[in-house]
Design a protein around this motif. Structure first.
Motif, PDB file in Angstrom:
ATOM      1  N   ALA A 130     -11.883   0.011  -6.969  1.00 50.95           N
ATOM      2  CA  ALA A 130     -11.946   0.150  -5.228  1.00 50.95           C
ATOM      3  C   ALA A 130     -10.673   0.580  -4.555  1.00 50.95           C
ATOM      4  CB  ALA A 130     -12.861  -0.768  -5.280  1.00 50.95           C
ATOM      5  N   PHE A 131     -11.649   0.922  -3.205  1.00 48.17           N
ATOM      6  CA  PHE A 131     -10.185   0.641  -2.050  1.00 48.17           C
ATOM      7  C   PHE A 131      -9.004  -0.230  -2.245  1.00 48.17           C
ATOM      8  CE2 PHE A 131      -9.228   0.706   2.577  1.00 48.17           C
ATOM      9  CZ  PHE A 131      -8.766   1.905   2.917  1.00 48.17           C
ATOM     10  N   ALA A 132      -7.999   0.301  -1.460  1.00 55.13           N
ATOM     11  CA  ALA A 132      -6.525  -0.540  -2.149  1.00 55.13           C
ATOM     12  C   ALA A 132      -6.307  -1.582  -1.669  1.00 55.13           C
ATOM     13  CB  ALA A 132      -5.185   0.043  -2.324  1.00 55.13           C
ATOM     14  N   VAL A 133      -7.104  -1.378   0.044  1.00 48.87           N
ATOM     15  CA  VAL A 133      -7.260  -2.840   1.201  1.00 48.87           C
ATOM     16  C   VAL A 133      -7.945  -3.997   0.627  1.00 48.87           C
ATOM     17  CG1 VAL A 133      -7.710  -2.496   3.355  1.00 48.87           C
ATOM     18  CG2 VAL A 133      -6.529  -1.129   2.415  1.00 48.87           C
ATOM     19  N   LEU A 174     -10.281  -3.793  10.432  1.00 49.70           N
ATOM     20  CA  LEU A 174     -11.480  -5.112  10.696  1.00 49.70           C
ATOM     21  C   LEU A 174     -11.616  -5.710   9.196  1.00 49.70           C
ATOM     22  CD1 LEU A 174     -14.029  -2.699  12.310  1.00 49.70           C
ATOM     23  CD2 LEU A 174     -13.317  -5.145  12.696  1.00 49.70           C
ATOM     24  N   LEU A 175     -10.802  -5.156   7.849  1.00 52.18           N
ATOM     25  CA  LEU A 175     -11.368  -5.585   6.845  1.00 52.18           C
ATOM     26  C   LEU A 175     -10.632  -6.821   6.970  1.00 52.18           C
ATOM     27  CD1 LEU A 175     -11.626  -2.285   4.993  1.00 52.18           C
ATOM     28  CD2 LEU A 175     -13.818  -3.676   5.439  1.00 52.18           C
ATOM     29  N   GLU A 176      -9.195  -6.910   7.085  1.00 56.61           N
ATOM     30  CA  GLU A 176      -8.850  -8.457   7.133  1.00 56.61           C
ATOM     31  C   GLU A 176      -8.783  -9.423   7.712  1.00 56.61           C
ATOM     32  OE1 GLU A 176      -4.495  -6.532   8.314  1.00 56.61           O
ATOM     33  OE2 GLU A 176      -4.123  -8.738   9.430  1.00 56.61           O
ATOM     34  N   VAL A 191     -17.797  -9.932  -0.571  1.00 57.52           N
ATOM     35  CA  VAL A 191     -18.254  -9.084  -1.044  1.00 57.52           C
ATOM     36  C   VAL A 191     -17.895  -8.062  -1.063  1.00 57.52           C
ATOM     37  CG1 VAL A 191     -19.238  -7.886  -2.976  1.00 57.52           C
ATOM     38  CG2 VAL A 191     -19.946 -10.256  -2.475  1.00 57.52           C
ATOM     39  N   PHE A 192     -17.202  -7.293  -1.601  1.00 55.97           N
ATOM     40  CA  PHE A 192     -16.213  -5.857  -0.586  1.00 55.97           C
ATOM     41  C   PHE A 192     -17.635  -4.500  -1.548  1.00 55.97           C
ATOM     42  CE2 PHE A 192     -12.413  -7.872   1.070  1.00 55.97           C
ATOM     43  CZ  PHE A 192     -12.474  -7.450   1.929  1.00 55.97           C
ATOM     44  N   TYR A 195       1.104  -1.055  -0.100  1.00 56.15           N
ATOM     45  CA  TYR A 195      -0.151   0.001   0.001  1.00 56.15           C
ATOM     46  C   TYR A 195       1.019   1.423  -0.191  1.00 56.15           C
ATOM     47  CZ  TYR A 195      -3.510   4.047   1.550  1.00 56.15           C
ATOM     48  OH  TYR A 195      -4.007   4.493   1.810  1.00 56.15           O
ATOM     49  N   LYS A 196       0.443   2.557  -0.843  1.00 57.96           N
ATOM     50  CA  LYS A 196       1.122   3.055  -0.900  1.00 57.96           C
ATOM     51  C   LYS A 196       0.622   4.656  -0.544  1.00 57.96           C
ATOM     52  CE  LYS A 196       4.766   3.756  -4.356  1.00 57.96           C
ATOM     53  NZ  LYS A 196       4.094   3.676  -6.266  1.00 57.96           N
ATOM     54  N   PRO A 197       1.456   5.091   0.802  1.00 56.37           N
ATOM     55  CA  PRO A 197       0.357   6.261   1.211  1.00 56.37           C
ATOM     56  C   PRO A 197      -0.108   7.305   0.258  1.00 56.37           C
ATOM     57  CG  PRO A 197       2.487   4.910   3.374  1.00 56.37           C
ATOM     58  CD  PRO A 197       2.596   4.484   1.937  1.00 56.37           C
TER      59      PRO A 197
END
Ligand code: PLP
Length: 372
Positions: free
Chosen positions: A123-126, A102-104, A164-165, A22-24
């Protein structure tokens, strides 16, 4: 230093080997060091432009003497406050070290390498990170007008799909789905497929466009809502978020999470933040005004942007955006490139700042556009 073992890399899970970290957003201090600039405006990480709420500074200061002790691993006080505010049972809440945690946790609880996870392009990189970290297969569904194509996402469900995200609004596009559309989507999902509804920017959504997603929990045992104190509440640095689900899911997540995943300061800060309606209101008003300020300027500059329901907006330059990003950096403005994993190389994402920060960005953008 030279490393003796190149083969260690091959010991890592296949998904991890392919992971792109992940690139902040670029840290302010880093740019200061590189360019010797004094004034830096960072509009790159969807942080609150209001800065820390003074009430929270006070509350945190009070609990500093407790830092030699472990935090309350059950998060009782914060959960009680959330339960009252949101009218949910305490048993439905799981706290996370940011909602990212939480996603993790959700993914590690439910998904193994034989299973598939569906999410949207842009969609969100996470989502790709957690999917690959557990070795699962990602089904990335092409976006429709930069937003989630729910119909295509539903069509991608098969007997290996476990999760599904859905990000609503999505980051970095800011696209918002209609409540009815999300509800119909979840209704159509098999109960064996979990739907994670990521509402990191929930507080910024206009009242008449907001989904009453919490009311859906009673109907859908496979729904998990995630929210955070990082964005509208201005606590990104403390790392705290929560999920809402059936008690059964919360119980499972609770088994996987670290026993002390929320620190003493974050717990107190979040509880204080919840009690302060005024700060939240100011955050939303500042965001609405800033969004108008920026998009008015974009219109004037004849720039296209994706209408956003979040605290950020992505501009479409219709040409590679990196030179504009670099030119802005030279002027002390940090925004977020969204090429790479986000697949939007012609866009830059701008977080909404204070009126002054927005103006500084607009002025810098004007000269950057003529520079390149
Ligand atoms: C910022 C963000 C999050 C998570 O942020 P945390 O700081 O970990 O709570 C989750 N989802 C989306 C879409 C985000 O943009």
């Amino acid at each position: 230093m030279t490393y003796r073992s190149a083969s260690i890399f091959n010991l890592a899970l296949k998904g991890v080997q392919k992971l792109i970290p992940y690139k902040p957003g670029k840290p302010i201090d880093e740019l200061k060091r590189e360019l010797g600039l004094r004034k830096i405006v960072k509009l790159a990480s969807n942080e609150s432009p209001l800065g820390i709420n003074p009430n929270i500074t006070k509350a945190i200061t009070k609990v500093l003497p407790e830092l030699s002790r472990y935090p309350d691993g059950s998060g009782f006080n914060l959960k009680t406050a959330l339960s009252k505010k949101l009218s949910v049972d305490i048993e439905q809440i799981t706290l996370g070290n940011g909602s990212n945690d939480l996603l993790e946790i959700i993914t590690r609880t439910f998904v193994n390498p034989d299973l598939e996870i569906i999410y949207s392009q842009h969609a969100f990189a996470v989502y790709p990170i957690v999917t690959q970290a557990v070795g699962a297969t990602a089904r990335v569904i092409p976006a429709k007008n930069y937003g989630h194509d729910l119909e295509a996402m539903l069509n991608a469900v098969n007997n290996k799909t476990r999760l599904v995200f859905i990000a609503n609004p999505n980051n970095p596009t800011g696209t918002l789905l209609k409540p009815e559309a999300i509800k119909a989507f979840i209704s159509a999902l098999p109960e064996t497929v979990l739907c994670v509804l990521d509402e990191a920017y929930f507080e910024f959504i206009a009242d008449d466009k907001r989904a009453d997603s919490i009311s859906w929990l009673a109907e859908f045992p496979n729904l998990i809502i995630t929210r955070t104190f990082s964005k509208a509440y201005g606590l990104a640095g403390l790392r705290i978020g929560y999920s809402l689900s059936s008690p059964e899911i919360a119980d499972l997540l609770n088994r996987v999470r670290q026993p002390f995943n929320n620190n003493v300061l974050a717990l107190v800060a979040a509880e204080t933040a919840l009690a302060d309606e005024k700060y939240l209101q100011l955050a939303v008003e500042t965001n609405n005004k800033g969004m108008k300020q920026l998009t008015t300027a974009f219109e004037f500059l004849d720039l296209k942007w994706i209408p956003s329901a979040g605290n950020f907006v992505s501009i479409d330059f219709k040409q590679p955006a990196m030179p504009i990003y670099e030119a802005l950096l030279q002027k002390g403005v940090i925004v977020r490139p969204v090429g790479g994993i986000y697949e939007m190389p012609n866009h830059l994402r701008i977080s909404i700042g204070t009126e002054k920060e927005n103006q500084f960005f607009i002025n810098s953008l004007k000269t950057s556009l003529t520079d390149i």
